[in-house]
Design an enzyme around this catalytic site. Structure first.
Site: not given
Ligand SMILES: Nc1nc2c(ncn2[C@@H]2O[C@H](COP(=O)(O)OP(=O)(O)O[C@H]3O[C@H](CO)[C@@H](O)[C@H](O)[C@@H]3O)[C@@H](O)[C@H]2O)c(=O)[nH]1
Length: 337
Positions: A12-14, A154, A158
């Site tokens: 993934g991106f991070i 979402y 979290k």
């Protein structure tokens, strides 16, 4: 000896950027990623292929929901630190497919916590989001603010992760840090994020959707700054406070080795200024399709990043114009546009 870090979401991106940073500092990194098809899997595979060029990086493809596989990987690797970044991300997609968020973010995170508890890792670090601030209006958002008005499932998953993390930190003496990320952007970014969509469409001469008629603000955080913050926080594992005494401004739990930390640029950028900076970088004007506010979207985010600074001496500070330039350079090269 080098520390061993298990990162979920390395395709993934991070996760990709964090793994790169840690490998450059000679950490031994193990990746775990489900390669879900929420967006272009080819981009995920390219990120992993880049990381695999480093002999200190190994990876397993697997779902977070697969507790048995995750445990096996974790037990075999024996991490000192687990950084849990894999998730079903995206604010607006959570209205279309809420179950994916329960599966990945609630069940998946539970599996990661269980492995961390069993292996007694030195520090468990997990991603949360600025979206947990929901309908809060007092800005900049501080970790010590009440955050009880999540606007999407979402954000709710979290926030649930933060509570779950607190309970395990307390019960099992598991030092746990939760990061609240603020609209992360940069090279190798996600195709569902505004920057990617805008650049892609402007270059193709297609219109871009501008939600809430542009009356939106975001604290855009450059990805390399963000992973620098994570790296520094690795060495700032929370300690259960003596007699419940918590320093002023610290989000440390009075009863557990647990804290939440904002990682944001502390700069509130107007969406229209963001679009104009992209146009300037591309040398091309956008065709604007003004739209109403999207359900679940928050009108503004803005981080108070003082706690990160107190804990690490570091503040993200890349100007959004510079970050956009770097994204555009990557995008043009990667997609040959
Ligand atoms: N994605 C998207 N965003 C648009 C568009 N048009 C306008 N926007 C606006 O552009 C801004 C940035 O949107 P995103 O880049 O999608 O980021 P985000 O909504 O802030 O959410 C991101 O950051 C969160 C943490 O703050 C993350 O939790 C989330 O997963 C995501 O990465 C928001 O104000 C969004 O409403 C569009 O066509 N697509």
């Amino acid at each position: 000896m080098s520390e061993r870090v298990l990162i979920t979401g390395t395709a993934g991106f991070i996760g990709y950027h964090l793994a790169r940073l840690l490998l450059s500092e000679n950490y031994v990194v193990r990746g775990y990623d489900g390669m879900s098809d929420y967006y272009d899997v080819a981009l995920k595979r390219r990120r992993h292929a880049m990381l695999l060029q480093d002999p200190n990086f190994t990876a397993t493809e697997g779902q977070l929901e697969d507790a048995e596989l995750f445990n096996r990987v974790a037990e075999e690797f024996q991490p000192d630190v687990i950084v849990h970044l894999a998730a079903q991300a995206g604010v607006r997609y959570s209205l279309e497919n809420p179950r994916a968020y329960i599966d990945s973010n609630v069940i998946g995170t539970f599996n990661v916590m269980e492995a961390a508890r069993r292996l007694k890792v030195r520090h468990l670090m997990m991603a949360s989001t600025s979206s947990v601030y929901g309908a809060n209006e007092d800005m900049p958002f501080a970790e010590t603010d009440k955050a009880d008005t999540q606007l999407t499932i979402y954000a709710a998953t979290k926030k649930a992760n933060e509570s779950m993390g607190h309970s395990y930190a307390h019960l099992w003496d598991l030092p746990t840090t939760m990061f609240r990320f603020f609209t992360v952007y940069g090279p190798w970014g996600r195709p569902d994020l505004a920057l990617f969509k805008f650049v892609d469409r402007i270059l193709d001469g297609r219109p871009i959707d501008i939600y809430n008629h542009g009356e939106m603000y975001r604290d855009f955080t450059y990805v390399e700054d963000l992973v620098r913050g994570i790296r520094l926080l690795m060495d700032a594992a929370p300690v259960r406070p003596v007699d419940g005494v918590v320093p002023e401004g610290d989000s440390l739990s009075p009863v557990a080795p647990f804290r939440v930390v904002n990682i944001g640029n502390s700069d509130k950028v107007r969406l229209m200024d963001f679009v104009e900076a992209i146009e300037q970088s591309l040398g091309q004007e956008a065709i604007r399709n003004y739209m109403d506010m999207q359900p679940g979207d928050v009108p503004a985010t803005w981080a108070n990043a003082d706690l990160l600074h107190t804990l690490t001496g570091y503040r993200p500070q890349t100007d959004v114009r510079d970050g956009i330039e770097r994204f555009v350079a990557w995008f043009r090269e990667y997609y040959d546009k």
